[in-house]
Each structure stands twice: as C-alpha cells, then as structure tokens.
Design a protein around this motif. Structure first.
Motif, PDB file in Angstrom:
ATOM      1  N   PHE A  97       0.898  -0.875  -0.585  1.00 25.13           N
ATOM      2  CA  PHE A  97      -0.212  -0.089   0.184  1.00 25.13           C
ATOM      3  C   PHE A  97       0.863   1.239   0.037  1.00 25.13           C
ATOM      4  CE2 PHE A  97      -2.146   2.928   2.852  1.00 25.13           C
ATOM      5  CZ  PHE A  97      -3.253   3.385   1.766  1.00 25.13           C
ATOM      6  N   GLU A  98       1.530   1.242   0.541  1.00 25.80           N
ATOM      7  CA  GLU A  98       2.670   2.689   1.169  1.00 25.80           C
ATOM      8  C   GLU A  98       3.513   2.496  -0.664  1.00 25.80           C
ATOM      9  OE1 GLU A  98       7.094   3.775   3.129  1.00 25.80           O
ATOM     10  OE2 GLU A  98       6.385   1.927   3.789  1.00 25.80           O
ATOM     11  N   ASP A  99       3.678   1.750  -1.340  1.00 25.85           N
ATOM     12  CA  ASP A  99       4.291   1.744  -2.514  1.00 25.85           C
ATOM     13  C   ASP A  99       3.621   1.471  -3.514  1.00 25.85           C
ATOM     14  OD1 ASP A  99       7.113   0.629  -1.599  1.00 25.85           O
ATOM     15  OD2 ASP A  99       6.300  -1.291  -2.371  1.00 25.85           O
ATOM     16  N   LEU A 100       2.492   1.482  -3.404  1.00 17.55           N
ATOM     17  CA  LEU A 100       1.471   2.190  -4.665  1.00 17.55           C
ATOM     18  C   LEU A 100       0.674   3.983  -4.286  1.00 17.55           C
ATOM     19  CD1 LEU A 100      -1.165   1.878  -6.567  1.00 17.55           C
ATOM     20  CD2 LEU A 100      -2.758   0.968  -4.682  1.00 17.55           C
ATOM     21  N   CYS A 101       0.796   4.163  -3.159  1.00 23.66           N
ATOM     22  CA  CYS A 101       0.848   5.395  -2.801  1.00 23.66           C
ATOM     23  C   CYS A 101       2.230   6.680  -3.520  1.00 23.66           C
ATOM     24  CB  CYS A 101       0.393   5.965  -1.120  1.00 23.66           C
ATOM     25  SG  CYS A 101      -1.372   5.264  -0.629  1.00 23.66           S
ATOM     26  N   LYS A 102       3.153   5.879  -3.104  1.00 23.52           N
ATOM     27  CA  LYS A 102       3.956   6.295  -3.597  1.00 23.52           C
ATOM     28  C   LYS A 102       4.504   6.210  -4.961  1.00 23.52           C
ATOM     29  CE  LYS A 102       7.659   5.443   0.130  1.00 23.52           C
ATOM     30  NZ  LYS A 102       8.746   5.112   0.665  1.00 23.52           N
ATOM     31  N   ARG A 103       4.012   5.730  -5.692  1.00 21.52           N
ATOM     32  CA  ARG A 103       3.883   5.216  -6.979  1.00 21.52           C
ATOM     33  C   ARG A 103       2.993   6.632  -7.683  1.00 21.52           C
ATOM     34  NH1 ARG A 103       3.735  -0.453  -7.150  1.00 21.52           N
ATOM     35  NH2 ARG A 103       1.440  -0.373  -7.236  1.00 21.52           N
ATOM     36  N   ARG A 104       1.723   6.801  -6.829  1.00 21.36           N
ATOM     37  CA  ARG A 104       0.424   7.767  -7.708  1.00 21.36           C
ATOM     38  C   ARG A 104       1.088   8.810  -7.295  1.00 21.36           C
ATOM     39  NH1 ARG A 104      -3.375   4.270  -9.417  1.00 21.36           N
ATOM     40  NH2 ARG A 104      -5.091   6.271  -9.395  1.00 21.36           N
ATOM     41  N   HIS A 105       2.032   8.523  -6.127  1.00 21.54           N
ATOM     42  CA  HIS A 105       2.657  10.412  -5.702  1.00 21.54           C
ATOM     43  C   HIS A 105       1.476  11.171  -4.846  1.00 21.54           C
ATOM     44  CE1 HIS A 105       5.101  10.334  -8.553  1.00 21.54           C
ATOM     45  NE2 HIS A 105       4.708  10.139  -9.352  1.00 21.54           N
ATOM     46  N   LEU A 106       0.724  10.322  -3.676  1.00 22.33           N
ATOM     47  CA  LEU A 106      -0.309  10.361  -3.301  1.00 22.33           C
ATOM     48  C   LEU A 106       0.387  10.750  -1.174  1.00 22.33           C
ATOM     49  CD1 LEU A 106      -2.945   7.679  -4.241  1.00 22.33           C
ATOM     50  CD2 LEU A 106      -3.293   9.914  -4.937  1.00 22.33           C
ATOM     51  N   THR A 107      -0.190  11.703  -1.383  1.00 25.17           N
ATOM     52  CA  THR A 107       0.356  12.302   0.320  1.00 25.17           C
ATOM     53  C   THR A 107      -0.451  13.316   1.213  1.00 25.17           C
ATOM     54  OG1 THR A 107       2.324  12.752   1.599  1.00 25.17           O
ATOM     55  CG2 THR A 107       1.435  13.851   0.159  1.00 25.17           C
ATOM     56  N   TRP A 108      -0.499  13.022   2.200  1.00 21.50           N
ATOM     57  CA  TRP A 108      -0.926  13.979   3.130  1.00 21.50           C
ATOM     58  C   TRP A 108      -0.588  15.119   3.751  1.00 21.50           C
ATOM     59  CZ3 TRP A 108      -6.049  14.911   2.739  1.00 21.50           C
ATOM     60  CH2 TRP A 108      -7.391  14.178   2.102  1.00 21.50           C
ATOM     61  N   LEU A 109       0.820  14.840   3.447  1.00 25.36           N
ATOM     62  CA  LEU A 109       2.183  16.565   4.356  1.00 25.36           C
ATOM     63  C   LEU A 109       1.412  17.699   4.134  1.00 25.36           C
ATOM     64  CD1 LEU A 109       5.497  14.580   3.154  1.00 25.36           C
ATOM     65  CD2 LEU A 109       3.709  13.944   5.409  1.00 25.36           C
ATOM     66  N   PRO A 110       1.297  17.808   3.248  1.00 22.26           N
ATOM     67  CA  PRO A 110       0.575  19.658   3.103  1.00 22.26           C
ATOM     68  C   PRO A 110      -0.321  20.104   3.965  1.00 22.26           C
ATOM     69  CG  PRO A 110       1.342  19.055   0.994  1.00 22.26           C
ATOM     70  CD  PRO A 110       1.417  17.291   1.939  1.00 22.26           C
ATOM     71  N   GLU A 111      -1.361  18.643   3.953  1.00 18.91           N
ATOM     72  CA  GLU A 111      -2.429  18.970   4.881  1.00 18.91           C
ATOM     73  C   GLU A 111      -2.276  18.829   6.663  1.00 18.91           C
ATOM     74  OE1 GLU A 111      -2.261  17.525   2.079  1.00 18.91           O
ATOM     75  OE2 GLU A 111      -3.162  19.220   0.548  1.00 18.91           O
ATOM     76  N   SER A 112      -1.352  18.552   7.746  1.00 15.66           N
ATOM     77  CA  SER A 112      -1.033  18.351   8.227  1.00 15.66           C
ATOM     78  C   SER A 112      -1.591  18.957   9.003  1.00 15.66           C
ATOM     79  CB  SER A 112       0.000  18.093   8.661  1.00 15.66           C
ATOM     80  OG  SER A 112       1.068  19.236   8.137  1.00 15.66           O
ATOM     81  N   ASP A 113      -1.693  19.689   9.287  1.00 17.82           N
ATOM     82  CA  ASP A 113      -2.094  20.832  10.105  1.00 17.82           C
ATOM     83  C   ASP A 113      -3.942  20.658  10.371  1.00 17.82           C
ATOM     84  OD1 ASP A 113      -0.028  22.011  11.294  1.00 17.82           O
ATOM     85  OD2 ASP A 113      -0.534  23.953  10.180  1.00 17.82           O
ATOM     86  N   VAL A 114      -4.840  20.057   9.316  1.00 18.57           N
ATOM     87  CA  VAL A 114      -5.642  20.089   8.706  1.00 18.57           C
ATOM     88  C   VAL A 114      -6.305  18.725   9.667  1.00 18.57           C
ATOM     89  CG1 VAL A 114      -8.122  20.077   7.380  1.00 18.57           C
ATOM     90  CG2 VAL A 114      -6.125  21.649   6.903  1.00 18.57           C
ATOM     91  N   LYS A 116      -4.822  17.641  11.757  1.00 19.18           N
ATOM     92  CA  LYS A 116      -4.929  18.066  13.595  1.00 19.18           C
ATOM     93  C   LYS A 116      -6.998  17.571  14.137  1.00 19.18           C
ATOM     94  CE  LYS A 116      -0.657  18.405  14.066  1.00 19.18           C
ATOM     95  NZ  LYS A 116       1.172  19.320  14.468  1.00 19.18           N
ATOM     96  N   LYS A 117      -6.809  18.395  13.145  1.00 19.68           N
ATOM     97  CA  LYS A 117      -8.327  19.638  12.956  1.00 19.68           C
ATOM     98  C   LYS A 117      -9.249  18.891  13.741  1.00 19.68           C
ATOM     99  CE  LYS A 117      -7.019  24.674  12.208  1.00 19.68           C
ATOM    100  NZ  LYS A 117      -7.711  25.300  11.047  1.00 19.68           N
ATOM    101  N   PHE A 155     -16.765  10.726   7.456  1.00 18.50           N
ATOM    102  CA  PHE A 155     -18.131  11.335   6.172  1.00 18.50           C
ATOM    103  C   PHE A 155     -18.903  12.115   6.542  1.00 18.50           C
ATOM    104  CE2 PHE A 155     -17.137   7.278   4.543  1.00 18.50           C
ATOM    105  CZ  PHE A 155     -15.430   7.133   3.742  1.00 18.50           C
ATOM    106  N   ASP A 156     -19.648  12.269   7.771  1.00 14.86           N
ATOM    107  CA  ASP A 156     -20.464  13.308   8.237  1.00 14.86           C
ATOM    108  C   ASP A 156     -19.521  15.075   8.541  1.00 14.86           C
ATOM    109  OD1 ASP A 156     -23.053  13.798   9.182  1.00 14.86           O
ATOM    110  OD2 ASP A 156     -23.187  14.249  11.405  1.00 14.86           O
ATOM    111  N   SER A 157     -18.115  14.837   8.847  1.00 19.00           N
ATOM    112  CA  SER A 157     -17.389  16.153   8.817  1.00 19.00           C
ATOM    113  C   SER A 157     -17.091  16.930   7.573  1.00 19.00           C
ATOM    114  CB  SER A 157     -16.302  15.617   9.639  1.00 19.00           C
ATOM    115  OG  SER A 157     -15.670  16.275   9.491  1.00 19.00           O
ATOM    116  N   GLN A 158     -18.334  18.547   7.944  1.00 19.07           N
ATOM    117  CA  GLN A 158     -17.837  18.997   6.847  1.00 19.07           C
ATOM    118  C   GLN A 158     -16.777  19.636   6.253  1.00 19.07           C
ATOM    119  OE1 GLN A 158     -20.564  20.459   4.468  1.00 19.07           O
ATOM    120  NE2 GLN A 158     -18.873  21.331   3.547  1.00 19.07           N
ATOM    121  N   LEU A 159     -15.662  19.594   7.245  1.00 25.33           N
ATOM    122  CA  LEU A 159     -14.317  19.950   7.396  1.00 25.33           C
ATOM    123  C   LEU A 159     -13.240  19.032   6.496  1.00 25.33           C
ATOM    124  CD1 LEU A 159     -12.354  21.344   8.238  1.00 25.33           C
ATOM    125  CD2 LEU A 159     -12.186  20.440  10.343  1.00 25.33           C
ATOM    126  N   PHE A 160     -13.555  17.716   6.623  1.00 16.91           N
ATOM    127  CA  PHE A 160     -13.521  16.293   6.043  1.00 16.91           C
ATOM    128  C   PHE A 160     -13.408  15.934   4.843  1.00 16.91           C
ATOM    129  CE2 PHE A 160     -13.574  12.140   4.731  1.00 16.91           C
ATOM    130  CZ  PHE A 160     -12.100  11.559   4.550  1.00 16.91           C
TER     131      PHE A 160
END
Length: 331
Positions: A97-114, A116-117, A155-160
């Motif tokens: 799964f980790e390798d698949l995300c890397k190949r597809r360039h998927l990450t949440w790092l820029p949104e780490s603060d959000v 946390k909310k 899925f019920d969170s407007q923020l998400f």
C-alpha cells in the motif's frame, strides 16, 4: 470497483467538456476522462492514507503530557488504542500500500494541520471515547470502530468533506461510490489478512474498454444522432432542448447500437436514472419518449441486434426489413 453507472457519468462529463470545447480534440478529452477515473481511485487510496495519518496523530497525542488527558481516559496507555487498532496497523505496515501511494504520488503532508483538526473532531466523538475506554477489543470490534469512525464522524464532517474536495476535484460526484468502496474493503478484512485487500479500479478489463468506446461512439455518430433526434422532435428546436438531455440521448443511442451484450432495458433505465439526478425536472420522461422512438426505428432497420447470455432477442424487431443495410458509421 467503479460501476458501469459511474463510468457512464464520467463519460457524460467528458462529452460535455468535448462538445463545449472549441478545439474538439477527442484524444485530449479522452485522456481527461481516463484521468478523472484515476482520480476517483486516488480518492479511495487517500482515505486509507488519511486513516493512517490520524493514527499517527493519535499516537503523538497519547505521548504528549498524558496527565492532560487523565480526566477523559482511565490511563495514558488507553490513548494508544486508536493507533493500536489492528485494522490501522494492517494499513500502517502494508508495504505494498505504501509503494502504491508513492507511485501515484499521494500524500497528506501539506495538510497535516488540517488533519489534526479532523482528529480533534474524532477524539471528542462518542465512538472514539467508548472505544478507548475498553480494556481490550475483538478484531470485529476493531473493524466496527473504524467503520463507525468513518460513517459517523469523518464522512459526516464538513471539514473532512472540504479537505477531500480540495484534494480531489471530482469528489462531490465520486464520494458516494468511493465511500461504498471503502466500507466494502474494510468489511473484507479479517484477522488473517496480511495486506490491505484493496479493490481494483475496474471490475474487469472490459469496463475500461466500455468507457472508451462509449465516449468515442457517441462522438463518431454525433451528426447521425442529431438527425434522428430532430426527426422525433419536430415541434422542438434542438437549441431549446437542455444540452444535458441531448448528450444523454446520444449516449443512450450509442450504447444501444454499439454494445450488443447490454440489454436495451438496462441501457434505457441507466440513462433515465442519470437524467433524474443530473438534468432538469421532467427530463427523464422526455428522454425516454425520444429514445424509444429512435430505438424502434433502429430495430426495424436491423441496426440493433442484441445477443449474449441472458438476453431475449426480439426476432421480429431484429430482422432487417427490405433492402436496408447497416450504415458504415455504426462500425
């Protein structure tokens, strides 16, 4: 897995862009269609990645001055329950799964603060608190907790929802299908699972071909469909008919004449349901009437020949009459 219904919706969106474009570049628009479907799968993977990020935040939260949380939880160790959840651990330790995300360039790092909310919303929920109060849990309870966290909180969170919409441009249209894929995947996990049982994007290779062919056949036969529709709407100027209705009618006709293995009833019902959701009030009845009239003409001419397992062939309608032959543009 993406359904045929959703593939039709994706094709509808691509055709809308194609017909509205001045360039009319079929290759470019088809690439965008493929990209849109790939983005749907990215949304699916990103949610699992989001759970992984939440689990890491929960671990940090538990280690950060545990005395702060003593009023909420019986002991500091209890706060690790979310991170130690066996479903999350399966995702966290899944190298494929980790390798698949890397190949597809998927990450949440820029949104780490959000993220946390969102975690703050989760940890204050009854689902989270009830789970963390337990001394231990069964594997089924671990699965139920993840499912409930998604359904009742994320899925019920407007923020998400806002985060996903910013991350995935077609999230509003895709979310119902993606969420269903997520729940099916989680449900398929058991205590013997070694990796996350991710669903494929397409159920079978024919679905990808179906998507591309439906897109191209609608464009190739565009003028022919205009003529057919015009003859059945004598009292209507095509410019007065909703543009989305015209696209849906042309798609339905393309599917009727180009895919002999798909029953007529399935095609018509699919596009009527899509019209109810994406077009104007009353569009489904209007579209149904026009498609039915054109369909009967095609059957009389022998253009529509449905074959295949489970299909009922109407012999009197499928036999060509007179000397009429199938035209080249149907190939």
């Amino acid at each position: 897995m993406i359904s045929r219904r959703h593939l039709r919706i994706k094709v509808k969106q691509a055709l809308y862009g194609y017909f509205q474009s001045n360039e009319k570049n079929i290759v470019s628009c088809e690439k965008e269609l493929t990209k849109s479907v790939e983005n749907l799968y990215d949304s699916y993977l990103l949610i699992f990645l989001f759970l992984q990020e939440l689990s890491e935040i929960s671990r940090i939260y538990a280690e950060d001055k545990p005395e702060k949380h003593i009023k909420v939880f019986m002991a500091p160790k209890t706060n690790n329950r979310f991170y130690e959840n066996r479903v999350l651990q399966l995702i966290i330790n899944d190298k494929s799964f980790e390798d698949l995300c890397k190949r597809r360039h998927l990450t949440w790092l820029p949104e780490s603060d959000v993220i946390k909310k969102v975690f703050n919303e989760l940890k204050e929920s009854k689902t989270y608190i009830k789970y963390c109060w337990k001394d231990n849990s069964t594997f089924d309870e671990d699965i139920e907790f993840i499912s409930s966290s998604l359904k009742d909180v994320l899925f019920d969170s407007q923020l998400f929802q806002d985060i996903m919409e910013d991350k995935c441009i077609s999230w509003v249209d895709d979310k119902e299908l993606v969420q269903g894929m997520i729940f099916k995947t989680i449900k398929s996990i058991n205590d013997n699972s070694k990796t996350t049982p991710l669903m494929p994007l397409f159920k079978e290779e024919d679905d990808k071909i179906f998507m591309s062919e439906l897109f191209r056949k609608t464009i190739i036969n565009d003028k022919e469909f205009d003529e057919r529709i015009s003859k059945k709407t004598i009292n209507w100027d095509l410019d007065r008919i909703a543009f989305m209705d015209i696209i849906l009618m042309k798609m339905a006709l393309a599917e009727l004449i180009s895919f002999p293995e798909i029953p007529e009833k399935v095609t018509i019902n699919e596009f009527l349901d899509i019209a109810k959701k994406y077009s104007t009030e009353g569009s489904s009845n209007f579209i149904n009437g026009i498609i039915d009239k054109v369909r009967m003409d095609y059957e009389t001419e022998g253009v529509i020949n449905k074959t295949g397992k489970g299909l009922i062939v109407k012999e009197k309608n499928n036999k060509p009459t007179g000397s009429k032959k199938k035209k080249k543009y149907y190939k």
